[in-house]
Enzyme design. Structure first.
Site, PDB file in Angstrom:
ATOM      1  N   GLY A 126      -2.163  10.577   4.795  1.00 33.69           N
ATOM      2  CA  GLY A 126      -1.152   9.671   4.271  1.00 33.69           C
ATOM      3  C   GLY A 126       0.169   9.895   4.982  1.00 33.69           C
ATOM      4  CB  ALA A 167      -6.723  12.453   3.004  1.00 35.17           C
ATOM      5  CG  ASP A 195       3.325   6.939  10.527  1.00 40.05           C
ATOM      6  OD1 ASP A 195       2.726   6.458  11.508  1.00 40.05           O
ATOM      7  OD2 ASP A 195       2.833   7.812   9.783  1.00 40.05           O
ATOM      8  CG  ASP A 218      -1.578   5.139   3.342  1.00 40.83           C
ATOM      9  OD1 ASP A 218      -1.755   5.213   2.113  1.00 40.83           O
ATOM     10  OD2 ASP A 218      -2.402   5.574   4.163  1.00 40.83           O
ATOM     11  NE  ARG A 254     -20.843   1.004  25.527  1.00 44.04           N
ATOM     12  CZ  ARG A 254     -21.526   1.232  26.649  1.00 44.04           C
ATOM     13  NH1 ARG A 254     -22.445   0.348  27.046  1.00 44.04           N
ATOM     14  NH2 ARG A 254     -21.287   2.306  27.384  1.00 44.04           N
ATOM     15  CG  HIS A 264      -1.332   6.491  -1.983  1.00 46.59           C
ATOM     16  ND1 HIS A 264      -2.461   6.268  -2.735  1.00 46.59           N
ATOM     17  CD2 HIS A 264      -1.618   6.053  -0.731  1.00 46.59           C
ATOM     18  CE1 HIS A 264      -3.401   5.728  -1.972  1.00 46.59           C
ATOM     19  NE2 HIS A 264      -2.916   5.583  -0.752  1.00 46.59           N
ATOM     20  CG  HIS A 315      -1.940   1.075   1.235  1.00 43.73           C
ATOM     21  ND1 HIS A 315      -3.097   0.983   1.971  1.00 43.73           N
ATOM     22  CD2 HIS A 315      -1.999   2.281   0.616  1.00 43.73           C
ATOM     23  CE1 HIS A 315      -3.820   2.074   1.798  1.00 43.73           C
ATOM     24  NE2 HIS A 315      -3.162   2.888   0.986  1.00 43.73           N
ATOM     25  CD  GLU A 335      -6.633   3.928   0.138  1.00 43.95           C
ATOM     26  OE1 GLU A 335      -6.935   4.099   1.326  1.00 43.95           O
ATOM     27  OE2 GLU A 335      -5.538   4.299  -0.343  1.00 43.95           O
TER      28      GLU A 335
END
Length: 400
Positions: free
Chosen positions: A319, A142, A253, A279, A232, A63, A61, A131
């Site tokens: 991202g 985003a 990250d 990502d 719930r 971009h 994954h 995606e």
């Protein structure tokens, strides 16, 4: 280079760690992995000088990076991203799209085909990850809301027929038409993944039975426990924990998920069910400041700061700017994960998720010669893709 010998390093294999090990590569394949310093006449010899020798990272994954995004829709961008991530240990990656118009997506697929043939100096491509655009608006993150919509059989059938390079598609399984969409993907050998979703457990369970067996950027843009009319309901996060067979991917990250959640995911899912992903957007490997998520033509303006990309109003992450080495380093240092497991989550497990573990993801005789060398701080010294040195380090001794 038809024959490469890497010696005097700590070799990380699926079965054991070999100190002062040697690995031989020939014609793009792993020829031998041994604890002996074997003779290899005529080989290009690389002295690892006690550093680690491991399988290259597999990013399923991503971009962009190095100032480029795959949705720039240029061969230059594709090749630039491949080179940028190879510097940080990634030997295979899945170019990933964003929600967009169908015509732009078809263009991305065409450029992928062209760039794939020319990609000889960076991380190899292992198929396209679409995606979007079939997402929950409440969990858009985003993603550009202009393009978010329900699954359209005519549209997705046309896209799949257009290119055989699509290997994975992320969508919200609770949307009308999402379950038949998942079944169709499975019939074509494509992995349906749960993403940008408000699903509850009962919806996730049904989707899992229809083929949605993987969770995209776990915790990001997905439901947790919620209350509806006072009752719930478990969300996607809890569902992924309850379903032992469901795999997840995490952006390790250190920003998208804090150390506590990295530890929790590892404790519950284990290295066999977790893939480390970047990502990454175009800001990966670039200085902080303003950037663009998505294509230069009509992408979303973002700000890169604090080691992550954010929307301009700082209301959400947009991202990451991580690279493969950062993911492994954080799992070891922040989550207290053994190095061998961190490597597994960045190589063998993503290969297994994508059905390519017979060729990639581990240092085993006969598999593709995707190998990296790194030091105690997970700083990459050498990256080898399909038996070719694409990122050599100056301090290593390479001689015939």
């Amino acid at each position: 280079m038809s024959l490469i010998k890497i010696y005097n390093g700590t070799v990380i294999t699926p079965y054991r760690t070999i100190r002062e090990g040697t690995i031989l590569l020939r014609d793009g394949k792993i020829l031998e992995v041994t604890d002996k310093n074997v003779e290899a006449e005529g080989a290009t010899a690389i002295n690892a000088r006690g550093m680690y020798i491991s399988p290259g990272f597999i990013d399923i994954h991503v971009h962009g990076g190095g100032g480029h995004d795959f949705m720039d829709n240029t061969v230059e961008a594709f090749l630039g991203i491949a080179r940028a991530h190879a510097r940080y240990g990634t030997t295979s990656l899945m170019p990933t799209t964003l929600s967009c118009e169908k015509e732009d997506l078809l263009k991305t697929l065409s450029v992928y085909e062209e760039a794939n043939v020319l990609n000889k100096a960076g991380a190899g491509f292992i198929g396209i990850h679409i995606e979007g655009p079939y997402f929950s608006m409440n969990q858009k993150g985003a993603q550009d809301p202009r393009y978010i919509r329900y699954p359209d059989p005519e549209e997705y059938r046309e896209i799949i027929a257009y290119s055989a390079s699509v290997k994975r598609w992320s969508a919200a399984p609770e949307l009308p038409g999402a379950l038949p969409f998942g079944e169709f993907l499975r019939s074509k050998g494509i992995l349906p993944a749960i993403a940008h979703t408000d699903a509850i457990y009962e919806e996730v369970l049904e989707a899992y039975e229809k083929g949605f067996v993987h969770a995209t950027h776990f915790y990001s843009c997905m439901s947790g426990v919620s209350r509806r009319n006072a009752y719930r309901f478990a969300g996607v996060v809890e569902s992924a924990y309850l379903l032992d067979g469901m795999t997840v991917e995490i952006i390790a990250d250190g920003v998208h998920l804090p150390a506590s959640l990295l530890k929790l995911v590892y404790k519950i899912k284990g290295a066999d069910r977790i893939a480390l992903i970047t990502d990454a957007m175009r800001g990966a490997g670039m200085p902080p400041g303003k950037s663009i998520l998505g294509s230069l033509k009509d992408g979303v303006e973002v700000i890169v700061e604090d080691g992550v990309a954010k929307l301009p109003d700082r209301s959400a992450f947009a991202g990451s700017v991580a690279t493969g080495d950062i993911l492994v380093r954080n799992m070891v240092r922040l989550a207290d994960v053994p190095l061998a497991d961190a490597i597994k989550m960045s190589s063998e497990t993503p290969a297994s998720i994508m059905g390519i573990a017979d060729k990639k993801g581990s240092l085993v005789k006969g598999k593709d010669a995707d190998v990296i060398i790194f030091d105690e701080d997970i700083r990459i010294d050498t990256t080898i893709v399909n038996g070719e040195i694409v990122y050599p380090a100056s301090e290593l001794t390479i001689s015939n």
